[in-house]
Design a protein around this motif. Sequence first.
Motif, PDB file in Angstrom:
ATOM      1  N   PHE A   1      -7.399   2.421  -1.342  1.00  0.00           N
ATOM      2  CA  PHE A   1      -7.139   2.689  -2.736  1.00  0.00           C
ATOM      3  C   PHE A   1      -6.378   1.640  -3.436  1.00  0.00           C
ATOM      4  N   GLY A   2      -5.575   0.895  -2.579  1.00  0.00           N
ATOM      5  CA  GLY A   2      -5.087  -0.403  -3.136  1.00  0.00           C
ATOM      6  C   GLY A   2      -4.113  -0.944  -2.207  1.00  0.00           C
ATOM      7  N   SER A   3      -2.954  -1.917  -2.583  1.00  0.00           N
ATOM      8  CA  SER A   3      -2.284  -2.524  -1.800  1.00  0.00           C
ATOM      9  C   SER A   3      -1.026  -1.714  -1.366  1.00  0.00           C
ATOM     10  N   VAL A   4      -1.013  -1.227   0.024  1.00  0.00           N
ATOM     11  CA  VAL A   4       0.214  -0.261   0.382  1.00  0.00           C
ATOM     12  C   VAL A   4       1.418  -1.172   0.897  1.00  0.00           C
ATOM     13  N   GLN A   5       2.458  -1.121   0.041  1.00  0.00           N
ATOM     14  CA  GLN A   5       3.713  -1.927   0.306  1.00  0.00           C
ATOM     15  C   GLN A   5       4.405  -1.302   1.536  1.00  0.00           C
ATOM     16  N   ARG A   6       4.348   0.207   1.565  1.00  0.00           N
ATOM     17  CA  ARG A   6       5.114   0.809   2.465  1.00  0.00           C
ATOM     18  C   ARG A   6       4.711   2.048   2.778  1.00  0.00           C
ATOM     19  N   CYS A   7       5.018   2.574   3.937  1.00  0.00           N
ATOM     20  CA  CYS A   7       4.567   4.054   4.288  1.00  0.00           C
ATOM     21  C   CYS A   7       5.759   4.409   5.330  1.00  0.00           C
ATOM     22  N   GLN A   8       6.443   5.513   4.868  1.00  0.00           N
ATOM     23  CA  GLN A   8       7.587   5.897   5.869  1.00  0.00           C
ATOM     24  C   GLN A   8       7.240   7.104   6.234  1.00  0.00           C
ATOM     25  N   LEU A   9       7.291   7.227   7.735  1.00  0.00           N
ATOM     26  CA  LEU A   9       6.926   8.517   8.481  1.00  0.00           C
ATOM     27  C   LEU A   9       7.953   9.079   8.956  1.00  0.00           C
TER      28      LEU A   9
END
Length: 106
Positions: free
Chosen positions: A41-49
């Motif tokens: 869907f686009g550029s993911v800058q960060r994923c916090q899990l």
Amino acid sequence: MAAARAVREAGRRSRRLFDIFVAEVPWTVSSKELKEYFSQFGSVQRCQLPFDRDTGFHRRYCWIKFSTPEEVQNVLQKDSHILEGSKLALQQQIRRRRSPRKSQSE
């Protein structure tokens, strides 16, 4: 106690910087897989899990940060998001403007 409270509060403030909250994440899905999925869907800058220290498993929710508001809209326009047979529950995070702090003298 005060230090732990400060860390929790800092975590709450930092989460406001994310664009989308994702719940119902399957146990078997990693942050890398979430980032790969949402990259369509686009550029993911960060994923916090976040993980639970006691169990070692993630808590089945995460926050995703995109580069632009248009990318967030791309995600939200899709009817449903399914990973490993489970439907993800998405909620757009509302960015709050910081209000000026009142001085102690007021």
